[in-house]
Enzyme design. Structure first.
Site, PDB file in Angstrom:
ATOM      1  N   HIS A 248     -19.097  -9.686 -15.895  1.00  0.00           N
ATOM      2  CA  HIS A 248     -17.794  -9.359 -16.480  1.00  0.00           C
ATOM      3  C   HIS A 248     -17.473 -10.277 -17.660  1.00  0.00           C
ATOM      4  O   HIS A 248     -16.995  -9.817 -18.701  1.00  0.00           O
ATOM      5  CB  HIS A 248     -16.698  -9.462 -15.418  1.00  0.00           C
ATOM      6  CG  HIS A 248     -15.335  -9.152 -15.956  1.00  0.00           C
ATOM      7  ND1 HIS A 248     -15.048  -7.956 -16.580  1.00  0.00           N
ATOM      8  CD2 HIS A 248     -14.179  -9.884 -15.978  1.00  0.00           C
ATOM      9  CE1 HIS A 248     -13.779  -7.960 -16.967  1.00  0.00           C
ATOM     10  NE2 HIS A 248     -13.236  -9.114 -16.619  1.00  0.00           N
TER      11      HIS A 248
ATOM     12  N   HIS B  73      -3.030  -9.091 -17.022  1.00  0.00           N
ATOM     13  CA  HIS B  73      -4.424  -8.810 -17.391  1.00  0.00           C
ATOM     14  C   HIS B  73      -4.709  -7.311 -17.255  1.00  0.00           C
ATOM     15  O   HIS B  73      -5.328  -6.701 -18.141  1.00  0.00           O
ATOM     16  CB  HIS B  73      -5.343  -9.627 -16.484  1.00  0.00           C
ATOM     17  CG  HIS B  73      -6.764  -9.695 -16.942  1.00  0.00           C
ATOM     18  ND1 HIS B  73      -7.149 -10.229 -18.150  1.00  0.00           N
ATOM     19  CD2 HIS B  73      -7.915  -9.300 -16.325  1.00  0.00           C
ATOM     20  CE1 HIS B  73      -8.462 -10.161 -18.269  1.00  0.00           C
ATOM     21  NE2 HIS B  73      -8.950  -9.590 -17.182  1.00  0.00           N
TER      22      HIS B  73
ATOM     23  N   HIS C 162     -12.468   3.632  -9.414  1.00  0.00           N
ATOM     24  CA  HIS C 162     -11.090   4.096  -9.225  1.00  0.00           C
ATOM     25  C   HIS C 162     -10.202   3.721 -10.414  1.00  0.00           C
ATOM     26  O   HIS C 162      -9.467   4.555 -10.950  1.00  0.00           O
ATOM     27  CB  HIS C 162     -10.552   3.491  -7.921  1.00  0.00           C
ATOM     28  CG  HIS C 162      -9.204   3.981  -7.521  1.00  0.00           C
ATOM     29  ND1 HIS C 162      -8.955   5.297  -7.218  1.00  0.00           N
ATOM     30  CD2 HIS C 162      -8.021   3.339  -7.353  1.00  0.00           C
ATOM     31  CE1 HIS C 162      -7.682   5.439  -6.893  1.00  0.00           C
ATOM     32  NE2 HIS C 162      -7.090   4.266  -6.969  1.00  0.00           N
TER      33      HIS C 162
ATOM     34  N   HIS D 247       2.376   1.800  -3.444  1.00  0.00           N
ATOM     35  CA  HIS D 247       1.380   2.321  -4.387  1.00  0.00           C
ATOM     36  C   HIS D 247       1.158   3.814  -4.169  1.00  0.00           C
ATOM     37  O   HIS D 247       1.073   4.595  -5.132  1.00  0.00           O
ATOM     38  CB  HIS D 247       0.065   1.557  -4.221  1.00  0.00           C
ATOM     39  CG  HIS D 247      -1.025   2.033  -5.132  1.00  0.00           C
ATOM     40  ND1 HIS D 247      -0.865   2.163  -6.494  1.00  0.00           N
ATOM     41  CD2 HIS D 247      -2.313   2.431  -4.864  1.00  0.00           C
ATOM     42  CE1 HIS D 247      -1.989   2.604  -7.039  1.00  0.00           C
ATOM     43  NE2 HIS D 247      -2.868   2.784  -6.065  1.00  0.00           N
TER      44      HIS D 247
ATOM     45  N   GLU E 295       0.828  -1.208   0.000  1.00  0.00           N
ATOM     46  CA  GLU E 295       0.000   0.000   0.000  1.00  0.00           C
ATOM     47  C   GLU E 295       0.865   1.262   0.000  1.00  0.00           C
ATOM     48  O   GLU E 295       0.585   2.222  -0.738  1.00  0.00           O
ATOM     49  CB  GLU E 295      -0.931  -0.010   1.214  1.00  0.00           C
ATOM     50  CG  GLU E 295      -1.748   1.259   1.421  1.00  0.00           C
ATOM     51  CD  GLU E 295      -2.765   1.535   0.327  1.00  0.00           C
ATOM     52  OE1 GLU E 295      -3.249   2.681   0.257  1.00  0.00           O
ATOM     53  OE2 GLU E 295      -3.070   0.623  -0.470  1.00  0.00           O
TER      54      GLU E 295
END
Length: 304
Positions: free
Chosen positions: A214, A276, A125, A63, A60
């Protein structure tokens, strides 16, 4: 003194950092590190650098650090491009969009940490950050004068391909949102095998429905991009921008489908999951470039 080569390197650096922001966000979600810094933002557990550093906190924090660096570098790129090549019509809007959506992305990320938003809000986001990445990516292509090298500045895109591409943009964005929702709703392994469960194809839980949606959107996206690719190559074979661009988009969606299937088959292998995320990031950047080319055509029609 202004040096075009320096601007090129800066645009490449900004694009790479923005790609790492995308991958970092995917890594945070895939590893369940969203709460690695507790409910503190911009601090981590109330400190600039906490003494206790478990792996989720490191992920975290990393990032957040890359996101902060991206804001500095993208702002630097936007100001430099505005000052030196602002005469190019698309440069100023792209500079504004890249900064604006980067700030919105940061605010949504902060809100997620402080107020614990639900999965449907959190899924926005990734899509918002993709818009910022795409703006930087297209700005880089302009700086490298890709338009002039591949005659894109003289390209006229007729209405059939424009319609196909506009619809493709909407479909891809919805697929991106449902993909982000899969991650945030912890639905990566829901709904059994791929492409459909062998024992029961009817979704039962919320996670099943999210995964089902999805996969359905991914199926539609693949075939729509294939149709658009065939139309583009068939009708614009003489233009390298269209031929190379839409061929690249089709290759990327094939890779996207393959890594999506492998993610399920490997119980969400982290490396495959990050690939991906990377492929869809590049694909959306390509689509943003197509949009710029289409807007140029629309403007030229109005002038005539």
């Amino acid at each position: 003194m202004f040096n075009k080569r320096n601007l090129k390197w800066l645009s490449v650096l900004a694009t790479i950092i923005m790609a790492f922001v995308q991958l970092g966000g995917a890594l945070v979600t895939k590893t369940g590190s969203e709460d690695g810094c507790g409910s503190s933002w911009p601090l981590c557990h109330g400190a600039l650098l906490p003494q206790n550093l478990p792996i989720d906190t490191i992920i975290e924090l990393s990032h957040r650090a890359v996101s902060g660096l991206s804001l500095i570098v993208v702002l630097w790129l936007a100001i430099t491009a505005w000052k030196h090549i602002g005469y190019i019509r698309e440069v100023k809007p792209l500079a504004i969009i890249s900064i604006a959506f980067l700030l919105v992305q940061a605010l949504i990320g902060a809100a997620a940490v402080i107020w614990q938003q639900n999965s449907y809000v959190l899924a926005l986001h990734f899509g918002i950050s993709l818009i910022s990445f795409s703006s930087v990516f297209v700005l880089m292509l302009i700086i490298f004068e890709v338009d002039k090298k591949y005659e894109a500045d003289e390209l006229y895109i007729r209405k059939p391909l424009r319609r196909l591409t506009w619809i493709m943009t909407g479909i891809v964005y919805l697929t991106i949102y449902t993909g982000a929702l899969v991650r945030h709703a912890k639905a990566s392994l829901a709904y059994g095998g791929w492409p459909l469960p062998f024992h029961d194809i009817i979704p039962h839980t919320e996670q099943d429905w999210v995964q089902f949606a999805h996969r359905g959107m991914a199926f539609i996206t693949f075939f729509w991009i294939m149709i658009t690719f065939i139309h583009a190559v068939k009708n614009y074979s003489e233009n390298r921008t269209i031929r190379y661009g839409y061929t690249t988009a089709f290759i990327l969606i094939i890779l996207q489908v393959i890594t999506g299937a492998l993610s399920v088959m490997t119980n969400v292998n982290l490396f495959i999951a990050l690939l991906h995320a990377l492929f869809i990031t590049i694909l959306f950047g390509m689509i943003a470039y197509f949009i710029m080319l289409m807007l140029r055509t629309i403007r030229s029609e109005k002038i005539k």
